[in-house]
Design a protein around this motif. Structure first.
Motif, short mmCIF file in Angstrom:
data_model
loop_
_atom_site.label_atom_id
_atom_site.label_comp_id
_atom_site.label_asym_id
_atom_site.label_seq_id
_atom_site.Cartn_x
_atom_site.Cartn_y
_atom_site.Cartn_z
N GLY A 14 0.83 -1.11 -0.17
CA GLY A 14 -0.07 -0.02 0.41
C GLY A 14 1.04 1.09 -0.22
O GLY A 14 1.85 0.76 -0.38
N ALA A 15 0.44 2.31 0.40
CA ALA A 15 1.33 3.67 0.22
C ALA A 15 2.08 3.88 0.96
O ALA A 15 3.71 3.89 0.37
N THR A 16 2.36 3.44 2.44
CA THR A 16 3.62 3.09 3.16
C THR A 16 4.67 2.21 2.53
O THR A 16 5.89 2.22 2.36
N GLY A 17 4.10 0.52 2.18
CA GLY A 17 5.26 0.05 1.78
C GLY A 17 5.92 0.70 0.93
O GLY A 17 7.20 -0.02 0.20
N ILE A 18 4.78 0.72 -0.48
CA ILE A 18 5.10 1.80 -1.83
C ILE A 18 6.17 2.52 -1.66
O ILE A 18 7.54 2.31 -2.23
N ALA A 19 5.97 3.31 -0.57
CA ALA A 19 7.56 4.66 -0.61
C ALA A 19 8.46 4.01 0.28
O ALA A 19 9.89 4.65 -0.12
N CYS A 20 8.13 2.48 1.09
CA CYS A 20 9.67 2.48 1.26
C CYS A 20 10.31 1.90 0.30
O CYS A 20 11.22 2.21 0.66
N ALA A 21 9.70 1.16 0.00
CA ALA A 21 10.53 0.47 -1.19
C ALA A 21 10.95 1.59 -2.49
O ALA A 21 12.19 1.16 -2.62
N LEU A 22 10.43 1.95 -2.71
CA LEU A 22 11.19 3.66 -3.82
C LEU A 22 12.49 3.94 -3.07
O LEU A 22 13.17 4.74 -3.36
N ALA A 23 11.47 5.05 -1.59
CA ALA A 23 13.12 5.36 -0.79
C ALA A 23 14.53 4.48 -0.73
O ALA A 23 15.11 4.73 -0.91
N ALA A 24 14.02 2.97 -0.66
CA ALA A 24 15.11 2.11 -0.41
C ALA A 24 15.88 1.83 -1.52
O ALA A 24 16.68 2.18 -1.74
N ALA A 25 14.93 2.00 -3.07
CA ALA A 25 15.59 2.06 -4.39
C ALA A 25 16.38 3.01 -4.82
O ALA A 25 17.83 2.32 -4.99
N ARG A 26 15.77 3.66 -4.30
CA ARG A 26 16.74 5.20 -5.05
C ARG A 26 18.21 4.73 -4.34
O ARG A 26 19.38 6.08 -4.11
N GLN A 27 18.32 4.50 -2.80
CA GLN A 27 19.36 4.73 -2.15
C GLN A 27 20.09 2.47 -2.37
O GLN A 27 21.71 2.47 -1.84
N LYS A 28 20.25 2.15 -3.69
CA LYS A 28 20.32 1.63 -4.09
C LYS A 28 20.63 0.20 -3.41
O LYS A 28 21.16 -0.88 -2.65
N ILE A 29 19.05 -0.32 -2.10
CA ILE A 29 19.02 -0.72 -0.83
C ILE A 29 18.31 -1.90 -2.08
O ILE A 29 17.15 -1.61 -2.19
N PRO A 30 18.42 -3.27 -2.16
CA PRO A 30 17.85 -4.52 -2.69
C PRO A 30 16.80 -4.49 -1.38
O PRO A 30 16.48 -4.57 -0.79
N ASP A 153 6.98 -3.56 8.68
CA ASP A 153 5.13 -4.19 9.05
C ASP A 153 4.18 -3.05 7.91
O ASP A 153 4.08 -2.10 8.52
N ALA A 154 3.94 -3.44 6.50
CA ALA A 154 3.47 -1.92 6.07
C ALA A 154 1.73 -2.96 5.81
O ALA A 154 1.56 -1.71 5.44
N THR A 155 1.72 -3.95 6.37
CA THR A 155 -0.27 -3.99 6.21
C THR A 155 -1.14 -4.43 6.25
O THR A 155 -2.35 -3.96 5.85
N GLY A 156 -1.09 -2.73 7.32
CA GLY A 156 -1.87 -1.95 8.35
C GLY A 156 -2.72 -2.96 8.60
O GLY A 156 -3.81 -2.10 9.84
N ARG A 157 -2.69 -3.80 9.21
CA ARG A 157 -2.88 -4.60 9.96
C ARG A 157 -2.18 -4.70 11.16
O ARG A 157 -2.35 -6.09 11.99
N ALA A 158 -0.85 -4.75 11.03
CA ALA A 158 -0.07 -5.42 11.81
C ALA A 158 0.70 -7.08 11.49
O ALA A 158 0.43 -8.05 12.91
N ASP A 159 -0.36 -7.51 10.12
CA ASP A 159 0.01 -8.60 10.08
C ASP A 159 1.88 -9.57 10.83
O ASP A 159 1.02 -10.43 11.14
N ILE A 160 2.71 -8.98 10.62
CA ILE A 160 3.82 -9.22 10.89
C ILE A 160 4.36 -9.36 12.23
O ILE A 160 4.72 -10.38 13.22
N VAL A 161 3.43 -8.51 12.64
CA VAL A 161 4.13 -8.08 14.13
C VAL A 161 3.09 -8.81 15.01
O VAL A 161 3.52 -9.77 15.93
N ARG A 162 2.26 -9.45 14.16
CA ARG A 162 0.44 -10.26 15.23
C ARG A 162 1.37 -11.70 15.05
O ARG A 162 1.30 -12.91 15.87
N SER A 163 2.27 -12.14 14.43
CA SER A 163 2.47 -13.69 13.71
C SER A 163 4.01 -13.53 14.56
O SER A 163 4.14 -14.51 14.67
N ILE A 164 4.99 -12.26 14.97
CA ILE A 164 5.70 -13.01 16.19
C ILE A 164 5.00 -13.11 17.49
O ILE A 164 5.48 -13.50 18.00
#
Length: 382
Positions: A14-30, A153-164
């Motif tokens: 979603g919005a947060t995850g895409i922004a994270c991905a673009l910001a990281a890619a611009r820093q050459k982070i896989p 975790d940018a799922t909007g429901r904290a799915d990954i946090v819940r799994s931990i």
């Protein structure tokens, strides 16, 4: 899945995850961007959000530079119908959700370092020395382990946090939203005073049992194109029945079709249920309503926000608490950091905040800025 390892692993496109991905890619982070559905865009595209809040202050000026401002430019370039719009005391970006999806898809494709994986989620996290060292991801009944630089975790429901650890999450109770696009509506049908009068008529019809009770919470809004409007229902998420709501929508459509401007109206598209508060994590810091109202500044701020406290109470409906003119507040990195782990973050709607603080910060513009700000703060801005 052919991403380099170790990588920044982001759950939720979603919005947060895409922004994270673009910001990281611009820093050459896989980057490995995981999405449990089969499409990009999160709530905007899934729930049909056409009025994007959180990008502007009360004067209509951009709140945050960087990706948020570039997104606006790209959306405006993609369609002549994309425009800034004033609603009450706020400014939003009016945009076709389908155009939004096209724009973000093309944008992500510009960066080969972003590996997008659909129908994929995290099933296990390997934790050592207060870091997530690796995650196991599942896609089409196949599993793979990825070494991680960090996990978001940018799922909007904290799915990954819940799994931990589910104890790291506080459940939300705000009303959810269901949006339906109607096409074939005569232009100007909702112009003042016709729109408010029609809404009063609908409310009266609910009182007289001519329409189902779900229509009591209905809001009507003009669409992006001249011949469309958006029906916005506000409902409890726990007992949501999509089949029931399709029946409600068809009854409402029949009710509208005998009224001026709606003779040729039809259902163009119905969205998924949009969850406004699917749970908030307990982070290293919890952003409070007092922080918002005081305009608190933080040494580790990742972005600014100024959307009013738009809280959808499960029993009393919506309340809007506006800030004074020119007011804004900051969101700190420590409110995104989870469980004392040094490389694990929850950003977007599920970040660490009081319910009414989250009700302001959860909007699309804030989530874009939060995602970019998180990456720049954690990895260092290049």
């Amino acid at each position: 899945m052919s991403a380099l390892s170790p990588a920044l692993v982001i759950a939720g496109a979603g919005a947060t995850g895409i922004a994270c991905a673009l910001a990281a890619a611009r820093q050459k982070i896989p980057v490995v961007l995981l999405e449990k559905s089969d499409r990009l865009g999160g709530t905007v595209t899934g729930a049909l959000i056409h009025t994007l809040g959180g990008f502007f202050d009360d004067r209509g000026d951009a709140l945050n530079p960087g990706l948020s401002a570039e997104l606006i430019d790209r959306l405006v370039e993609a369609s002549p119908y994309t425009c800034k719009r004033r609603i009450g005391k706020t400014w939003v970006l009016n945009v076709d959700p389908a155009i939004y999806q096209q724009v973000i898809s093309r944008w992500l494709n510009e960066y080969p370092g972003i590996n997008v994986c659909y129908r994929t989620g995290i099933s296990h996290a390997a934790i050592n020395a207060q870091r997530i060292e690796a995650v196991t991801v599942n896609c089409d009944e196949q599993s793979r382990t990825l070494d991680t630089l960090a996990v978001v975790d940018a799922t909007g429901r904290a799915d990954i946090v819940r799994s931990i650890d589910s104890l790291w999450v506080s459940e939300g109770s705000a009303l959810a939203g269901l949006i339906v696009q109607l096409g074939g509506v005569s232009p100007g049908t909702l112009d003042f005073p016709k729109g408010p009068a029609l809404l009063r008529h609908i409310r009266k019809a609910v009182e007289n049992h001519e329409l189902p009770p779900e229509c009591a919470t209905l809001w009507l809004d003009g669409g992006v194109y001249p011949d469309e409007i958006y029906l916005k229902f506000n409902l409890p998420a726990n007992d949501y029945d999509h089949a029931r709501m399709l029946t409600v929508v068809n009854r409402l459509l029949a009710f509208l079709q005998v009224r001026p401007g709606f003779a040729d109206a039809f259902i163009r598209c119905d969205g998924q249920l949009g969850i406004r508060d699917g749970g908030r994590v307990y982070g290293d810091y919890t952003l409070t309503e007092a922080d918002l109202k005081q305009g608190r500044q933080f040494d580790d701020a990742v972005c600014r926000a100024a959307w009013p406290i738009e809280y959808w109470h499960p029993e009393h409906g919506v309340s809007l608490d506006y800030f004074p003119p020119g007011h804004s507040y900051q969101i700190p990195l420590k409110a995104l950091k989870v469980g004392g782990l040094n490389n694990f973050f929850a950003a977007g709607k599920c970040f660490s905040a009081e319910p009414r603080a989250q009700a302001s910060a959860r909007v699309v513009g804030s989530c874009w800025a939060m995602g970019e700000g998180l990456i720049n703060a954690y990895f260092g801005k290049s």
